[in-house]
Design a protein around this motif. Structure first.
Motif, PDB file in Angstrom:
ATOM      1  N   MET A   1       0.842  -1.187   0.000  1.00 21.85           N
ATOM      2  CA  MET A   1       0.000   0.000   0.000  1.00 21.85           C
ATOM      3  C   MET A   1       0.877   1.236   0.000  1.00 21.85           C
ATOM      4  N   PRO A   2       0.485   2.234  -0.763  1.00 20.24           N
ATOM      5  CA  PRO A   2       1.224   3.498  -0.702  1.00 20.24           C
ATOM      6  C   PRO A   2       1.127   4.125   0.686  1.00 20.24           C
ATOM      7  N   ALA A   3       2.059   4.979   0.986  1.00 19.50           N
ATOM      8  CA  ALA A   3       2.030   5.735   2.241  1.00 19.50           C
ATOM      9  C   ALA A   3       1.442   7.114   1.949  1.00 19.50           C
ATOM     10  N   ILE A   4       0.520   7.527   2.793  1.00 23.20           N
ATOM     11  CA  ILE A   4      -0.073   8.858   2.711  1.00 23.20           C
ATOM     12  C   ILE A   4       0.486   9.652   3.890  1.00 23.20           C
ATOM     13  N   VAL A   5       1.047  10.814   3.608  1.00 25.05           N
ATOM     14  CA  VAL A   5       1.632  11.647   4.644  1.00 25.05           C
ATOM     15  C   VAL A   5       0.840  12.943   4.731  1.00 25.05           C
ATOM     16  N   HIS A   6       0.454  13.298   5.955  1.00 21.47           N
ATOM     17  CA  HIS A   6      -0.167  14.592   6.224  1.00 21.47           C
ATOM     18  C   HIS A   6       0.864  15.441   6.953  1.00 21.47           C
ATOM     19  N   PHE A   7       1.232  16.538   6.340  1.00 20.70           N
ATOM     20  CA  PHE A   7       2.196  17.476   6.909  1.00 20.70           C
ATOM     21  C   PHE A   7       1.428  18.769   7.136  1.00 20.70           C
ATOM     22  N   GLU A   8       1.216  19.095   8.394  1.00 18.69           N
ATOM     23  CA  GLU A   8       0.340  20.205   8.761  1.00 18.69           C
ATOM     24  C   GLU A   8       1.160  21.376   9.284  1.00 18.69           C
ATOM     25  N   VAL A   9       0.926  22.557   8.719  1.00 17.65           N
ATOM     26  CA  VAL A   9       1.680  23.747   9.130  1.00 17.65           C
ATOM     27  C   VAL A   9       0.732  24.898   9.438  1.00 17.65           C
ATOM     28  N   GLN A  10       1.188  25.755  10.309  1.00 22.10           N
ATOM     29  CA  GLN A  10       0.485  26.995  10.622  1.00 22.10           C
ATOM     30  C   GLN A  10       1.404  28.135  10.189  1.00 22.10           C
ATOM     31  N   ILE A  11       0.947  28.904   9.232  1.00 25.23           N
ATOM     32  CA  ILE A  11       1.733  30.024   8.706  1.00 25.23           C
ATOM     33  C   ILE A  11       1.590  31.224   9.643  1.00 25.23           C
ATOM     34  N   ASP A  12       2.689  31.911   9.872  1.00 26.53           N
ATOM     35  CA  ASP A  12       2.663  33.159  10.634  1.00 26.53           C
ATOM     36  C   ASP A  12       1.804  34.148   9.839  1.00 26.53           C
ATOM     37  N   PRO A  13       0.735  34.693  10.427  1.00 31.73           N
ATOM     38  CA  PRO A  13      -0.132  35.614   9.681  1.00 31.73           C
ATOM     39  C   PRO A  13       0.626  36.782   9.051  1.00 31.73           C
ATOM     40  N   ALA A  14       1.676  37.234   9.688  1.00 27.24           N
ATOM     41  CA  ALA A  14       2.466  38.338   9.129  1.00 27.24           C
ATOM     42  C   ALA A  14       3.235  37.907   7.882  1.00 27.24           C
ATOM     43  N   ARG A  15       3.379  36.604   7.652  1.00 31.34           N
ATOM     44  CA  ARG A  15       4.142  36.081   6.508  1.00 31.34           C
ATOM     45  C   ARG A  15       3.241  35.372   5.493  1.00 31.34           C
ATOM     46  N   ARG A  16       1.934  35.499   5.664  1.00 32.87           N
ATOM     47  CA  ARG A  16       0.999  34.776   4.806  1.00 32.87           C
ATOM     48  C   ARG A  16       1.216  35.050   3.321  1.00 32.87           C
ATOM     49  N   ASP A  17       1.524  36.283   2.974  1.00 32.77           N
ATOM     50  CA  ASP A  17       1.734  36.612   1.563  1.00 32.77           C
ATOM     51  C   ASP A  17       2.981  35.946   0.994  1.00 32.77           C
ATOM     52  N   ASP A  18       3.927  35.586   1.849  1.00 29.52           N
ATOM     53  CA  ASP A  18       5.164  34.935   1.413  1.00 29.52           C
ATOM     54  C   ASP A  18       5.044  33.418   1.363  1.00 29.52           C
ATOM     55  N   ALA A  19       4.031  32.872   2.002  1.00 34.41           N
ATOM     56  CA  ALA A  19       3.935  31.426   2.223  1.00 34.41           C
ATOM     57  C   ALA A  19       3.915  30.614   0.934  1.00 34.41           C
ATOM     58  N   ALA A  20       3.175  31.059  -0.074  1.00 37.26           N
ATOM     59  CA  ALA A  20       3.069  30.276  -1.311  1.00 37.26           C
ATOM     60  C   ALA A  20       4.436  30.082  -1.951  1.00 37.26           C
ATOM     61  N   GLY A  21       5.251  31.088  -1.955  1.00 40.10           N
ATOM     62  CA  GLY A  21       6.593  30.971  -2.529  1.00 40.10           C
ATOM     63  C   GLY A  21       7.458  29.991  -1.767  1.00 40.10           C
ATOM     64  N   TYR A  22       7.415  30.068  -0.445  1.00 46.48           N
ATOM     65  CA  TYR A  22       8.197  29.151   0.379  1.00 46.48           C
ATOM     66  C   TYR A  22       7.705  27.709   0.223  1.00 46.48           C
ATOM     67  N   LEU A  23       6.389  27.533   0.217  1.00 41.30           N
ATOM     68  CA  LEU A  23       5.832  26.192   0.037  1.00 41.30           C
ATOM     69  C   LEU A  23       6.182  25.637  -1.346  1.00 41.30           C
TER      70      LEU A  23
END
Length: 105
Positions: free
Chosen positions: A1-23
């Motif tokens: 069976m394949p492995a399913i990984v859930h990686f959960e993060v909370q972005i700093d609200p002050a950095r939300r606009d930068d998050a997509a680039g980092y991700l």
């Protein structure tokens, strides 16, 4: 069976606009790793700073090799720069059989 990984993060609200680039930068290397079958980032409707990354791996070992690489200088990423806290990760590689028939007594 394949492995399913859930990686959960909370972005700093002050950095939300930068998050997509980092991700995008971080997940490009994840996507390219041998054994990665797919990846997507889901945004919580109630909290746009809460992101769930869902990864599908051919095997648990493929994910383990990737995770070990991330702990090396070559695998280091900058995602932590936009996070508000420590991410969490869960790996799922077994299923629970569900009997959808109910007995009529």
């Amino acid at each position: 069976m394949p492995a399913i990984v859930h990686f959960e993060v909370q972005i700093d609200p002050a950095r939300r606009d930068d998050a997509a680039g980092y991700l995008s930068e971080t997940l490009a290397a994840t996507r390219a790793w041998p054994g990665n079958l797919g990846i997507e980032a889901l945004v919580d409707d109630a909290d746009p700073c809460h992101i769930l990354v869902v990864e599908t791996w051919a095997t648990t070992q493929d994910h383990d090799d990737y995770a070990a690489w991330r702990k090396t200088p070559e695998g280091k990423h900058r995602l932590g720069e936009v996070l508000a806290g420590t991410p969490s990760k869960q790996v799922y590689s077994a299923t629970m059989p569900l009997d959808l028939q109910t007995s009529q007594d």
